[in-house]
Enzyme design. Sequence first.
Site, PDB file in Angstrom:
ATOM      1  N   ALA A 393     -41.720 -27.948  32.702  1.00 27.33           N
ATOM      2  CA  ALA A 393     -40.282 -27.713  32.611  1.00 27.33           C
ATOM      3  C   ALA A 393     -39.725 -27.267  33.957  1.00 27.33           C
ATOM      4  CB  ALA A 393     -39.981 -26.649  31.556  1.00 27.33           C
ATOM      5  N   CYS A 394     -38.520 -27.727  34.257  1.00 25.01           N
ATOM      6  CA  CYS A 394     -37.822 -27.270  35.459  1.00 25.01           C
ATOM      7  C   CYS A 394     -36.340 -27.162  35.130  1.00 25.01           C
ATOM      8  CB  CYS A 394     -38.076 -28.194  36.643  1.00 25.01           C
ATOM      9  SG  CYS A 394     -37.339 -29.838  36.508  1.00 25.01           S
ATOM     10  N   ASP A 395     -35.555 -26.936  36.154  1.00 33.38           N
ATOM     11  CA  ASP A 395     -34.128 -26.687  35.957  1.00 33.38           C
ATOM     12  C   ASP A 395     -33.424 -27.843  35.263  1.00 33.38           C
ATOM     13  OD1 ASP A 395     -31.726 -25.302  36.230  1.00 33.38           O
ATOM     14  OD2 ASP A 395     -31.258 -26.297  38.105  1.00 33.38           O
ATOM     15  N   SER A 401     -40.411 -31.156  37.652  1.00 30.29           N
ATOM     16  CA  SER A 401     -41.229 -31.173  36.429  1.00 30.29           C
ATOM     17  C   SER A 401     -41.744 -32.581  36.138  1.00 30.29           C
ATOM     18  CB  SER A 401     -40.421 -30.654  35.240  1.00 30.29           C
ATOM     19  OG  SER A 401     -39.318 -31.496  34.963  1.00 30.29           O
ATOM     20  N   ILE A 427     -35.795 -26.866  30.799  1.00 28.53           N
ATOM     21  CA  ILE A 427     -36.404 -25.701  30.161  1.00 28.53           C
ATOM     22  C   ILE A 427     -35.920 -25.513  28.721  1.00 28.53           C
ATOM     23  CG2 ILE A 427     -36.459 -23.170  30.183  1.00 28.53           C
ATOM     24  CD1 ILE A 427     -36.724 -23.273  33.170  1.00 28.53           C
TER      25      ILE A 427
END
Length: 478
Positions: A393-395, A401, A427
Amino acid sequence: METPMQETSGSKSSLRAKIQAMGGFLTNMVLPNIGAFIAWGLLTALFIPTGWIPNEYLAELVGPTITYLLPLLLAYTGGRMVGGQRGAVMGSIGAIGLIIGSDIPMFLGAMVIGPLGGWIIKRFDKLLENKIRAGFEMVVNNFSIGILGFFLLLLSYTVIGPIIQAANEAVTVAIEALVATGFLPLLSLINEPAKVLFLNNVIDQGIYYPLGMQQTLEAGKSIYFTVASNPGPGLGLLLAYTFFGNKIARRTAPGAIIIHFLGGIHELYFPYVLMKPLTILGMIAGAMSGIATFQLFDAGLVAGPSPGSIFAYLALTPRGNFVGIIAGVVVATIVSFLVTSLILKLDRKSDDDEDALNKSMEKSKTMKSEGKQVLNDSPAAADRKAVNKISFACDAGAGSSALGATTFRKKLQKANIEGIEVKHYRIEDVPEDSDIIVVHKNLLDRARLSFENHEIITIDNYIGDPKLEELLDELKER
């Protein structure tokens, strides 16, 4: 019991996580519509009077596209994110009131009214849940949107629109005053530290892109698209680490250069700054010199480069601006490289210590017994069961991600490990049935807001991080 200092630190982390979440929300409102923004940018670059192939007839598409289509797409997407399809309709109804009642492209307004419309209809539907008599569902659903949309349309046209337009004009006047004084490069003092804290989307999508679209409509290009997206400073930093970093940095930085500069995923260089915070001075110096160069050549882009790749930069450069754009990127790269190299060379001792620490970590990893299950400090790690789904997960869920998930999936395949699903997400969109969630350490607080009871592995780098190697080793053992 927490000390006041711990409470303050926790509140700061929580605030940063919430700001990151807001930036992620803005990004996910913009990201699905980037193609439309690029299409408009190409229209502008080609057909306006100063374009590559001026065409008065086709140039008529430019104004209505930026005035109506793009804000409506943003509002529709924002409403859908909050309230599903009904929220998308409500957001679009509210947006048209803003558009008709204003003299500027209502990007900021669309980003406000879209989610607001989604929230209103979502709350209304919640109030009437299980209270509608059988056979009346369609009537209630249609008339509720019609009536609530009617009032939102009036409110956005008469009240919300003028407020947002006034706020937009105030921000525009402030930044234009900065441009007029020649101090626009000072924005880098804010931009660069915010970017490495994963607040880059708040800056770009929330401030510079809307201002840039307005300026492009009038001038055919805008420098605002370049003030936070220049790939030059990151390239300079990674080149410095390639030549003067510790052994691990020298090994990983060249790969990061390709992904950052050509692929446009800037998040790849953030861990290198966080590893040695003083290098932020190199990023600031590089970014400031890049902006100053863009100003000197009066250069700009026709749309926001997303991702911030050199290819996107060149594709969105209007006629007569290539020298200025390329010069701005090159100058930013050189300045960032020189400053960062100096910092790394003066701090050689800590580099050696850090390298030794990494060697110690590698050694301790190999000494672990076969049955050891602890991968990180998560409480859930002790009784973790079979791993079927790993979520990176990333922004925005579309940059670092995605890279991390793809790289880790290939490692699983190479190790002949099957039956584990590895995907990437924003996320807040990570599936509840994820067995392991992998995030950058600076996004941990934000991840915990939504997944407090899940096992979360925090990393410094989405590729080649020791904790990912640990995870791979354990999956091999299983």
